[in-house]
Design an enzyme around this catalytic site. Structure first.
Site, short mmCIF file in Angstrom:
data_model
loop_
_atom_site.label_atom_id
_atom_site.label_comp_id
_atom_site.label_asym_id
_atom_site.label_seq_id
_atom_site.Cartn_x
_atom_site.Cartn_y
_atom_site.Cartn_z
N ASP A 207 0.87 -1.02 0.04
CA ASP A 207 0.13 0.03 0.23
C ASP A 207 0.85 1.24 0.04
O ASP A 207 1.88 1.36 0.85
CB ASP A 207 -0.79 0.06 1.29
CG ASP A 207 -2.10 1.22 1.06
OD1 ASP A 207 -3.09 1.02 0.77
OD2 ASP A 207 -1.38 2.13 1.93
N ILE A 208 0.65 2.27 -0.97
CA ILE A 208 1.48 3.74 -0.88
C ILE A 208 1.16 4.38 0.18
O ILE A 208 0.02 4.44 0.85
CB ILE A 208 1.03 4.48 -2.16
CG1 ILE A 208 1.09 3.25 -3.43
CG2 ILE A 208 1.83 5.55 -2.19
CD1 ILE A 208 0.69 4.02 -4.72
N ASN A 215 -2.67 12.97 -3.20
CA ASN A 215 -3.44 13.40 -4.02
C ASN A 215 -4.14 14.69 -3.84
O ASN A 215 -4.24 15.46 -4.45
CB ASN A 215 -4.63 12.27 -3.93
CG ASN A 215 -4.88 11.37 -5.04
OD1 ASN A 215 -4.21 11.65 -6.25
ND2 ASN A 215 -5.66 10.28 -4.96
N ASP A 224 -2.18 9.48 -9.97
CA ASP A 224 -2.02 8.37 -10.75
C ASP A 224 -0.73 8.22 -11.43
O ASP A 224 -0.29 6.88 -11.57
CB ASP A 224 -2.97 8.77 -12.11
CG ASP A 224 -4.35 8.69 -11.84
OD1 ASP A 224 -4.81 8.20 -11.00
OD2 ASP A 224 -5.10 9.34 -12.88
N GLU A 250 -4.88 2.43 -4.11
CA GLU A 250 -3.38 2.55 -4.01
C GLU A 250 -2.94 1.15 -3.47
O GLU A 250 -1.69 1.08 -2.88
CB GLU A 250 -2.94 3.65 -2.94
CG GLU A 250 -3.44 3.62 -1.63
CD GLU A 250 -4.71 4.13 -1.37
OE1 GLU A 250 -4.76 4.49 -0.18
OE2 GLU A 250 -5.60 4.06 -2.36
#
Length: 333
Positions: A207-208, A215, A224, A250
């Site tokens: 997971d980012i 964002n 993106d 993500e």
């Protein structure tokens, strides 16, 4: 006009509240798949699933993630069966059309020869009339042959479109990676094969870190590109025994065939460390974004009763990595 707009806004707010309530009350993860599912249930657009939810509530049974995933998988299987049936029908039609066209072509050749032969003796009126009639029949069968050839081409184009639709259904359009649906199929296949071959099998959730902050600060286009960059980094270690897919949002999921849990942790951590050393810039504003990191959780698939339990264990390990400060890979207990 203002009143109508206010009514629409109220309805939209109510729908958002209903979706949020459904997710929270049933203890579901906030994921793209669950939000889409909840939208279909709350609006009634997914009639079949909405009815199943009503029936389950009436029976007093819990609305678990496992149960909901099974219902959605059932829908996917139904679509797959329909696609298989359509493909078989197209193949059957194409074969029938080819046979009919070949027969018509042979018939046309023989009739053409007979018409030419009759035309050499036009002295009798009966022969002239028969020749005219035969010419009309010949023109008609030639037209039918052309139509059958066109139908063959259309069937071939439809088969191509169906094959493309199947490929698109299994891939994430942003990253080009397999999507969650495709990964679940890969996991089940490798699970059976590894079980048969007594091979080890590990999986990971990634997971980012702080993705919402990226964002919010730099926009969805930048978000993106970050997702694409992570996808590219993870893809570079993939091969026939290592698969990566975008699980949604993500989140990414990986499968390591032939690697023990500790080996998978080491391999994934090398990607994490390399990626954390890069500095990113907002292309639109040239504003520095800085370093971007991700966290991961790794589980030994065969340490759990099912693949679903193994996925849950990897997910728990991922959240442990987040709680420990992010930018790290944690092995499941």
């Amino acid at each position: 006009m203002v009143e109508a707009s206010s009514a629409r806004d109220l309805a939209r707010r109510q729908l958002i509240d209903d979706i949020g309530t459904f997710i929270i009350v049933h203890g579901l993860d906030i994921s793209e798949a669950n939000l889409t599912m909840a939208l279909g249930i709350c609006t009634g657009t997914n009639v079949a699933l909405a009815r199943k939810v009503v029936d389950r509530r009436a029976s007093g049974l819990p609305m678990t993630q496992v149960w909901l995933d099974e219902q959605c998988r059932g829908n996917e299987d139904s679509v797959e069966r329909i696609a298989d049936k359509l493909e078989r029908s197209l193949e059957s039609f194409a074969a029938t059309s080819r046979d009919a066209r070949a027969t018509a072509a042979q018939y046309n050749s023989e009739m053409q020869a007979q018409v030419e032969q009759a035309g050499e003796h036009p002295e009798r009126e009966e022969i002239r009339n028969l020749t005219v009639l035969a010419m009309a029949m010949l023109e008609r069968t030639q037209y039918l042959e052309q139509e059958m050839r066109r139908s063959e081409s259309e069937a071939a184009a439809l088969r191509g479109s169906l094959a493309k639709a199947r490929r698109d259904a299994d891939h994430d359009h942003l990253t080009g990676l397999p999507n969650r649906r495709a990964f679940e199929g890969l996991l089940e296949r490798h699970y059976r094969e590894a079980q048969r071959d007594l091979d080890v099998l590990s999986l990971a959730f990634c997971d980012i870190d702080n993705f919402k902050r990226i964002n919010d600060a730099h926009g969805h286009d930048t978000g993106d590109r970050v997702i694409q960059a992570i996808a590219g980094a993870l893809s570079r270690i993939s091969d026939d025994n290592c698969h990566v897919a975008r699980h949604g949002g993500e989140e990414f999921v990986m499968l390591f065939r032939g690697l023990r849990k500790e080996e998978a942790v080491h391999r994934l951590d090398a990607v994490r460390e390399s990626f954390a050393g890069r500095n990113f810039v907002n292309r639109r504003t040239d504003e520095p974004i800085g370093t971007i990191t991700f966290s991961g959780g790794v589980a030994d698939v065969f340490a759990y009763p099912s693949t679903r339990d193994a996925l849950k264990a990897a997910d728990i390990a991922l959240y442990a990595a987040k709680e420990q400060g992010r930018n790290r890979i944690v092995a499941a207990d």
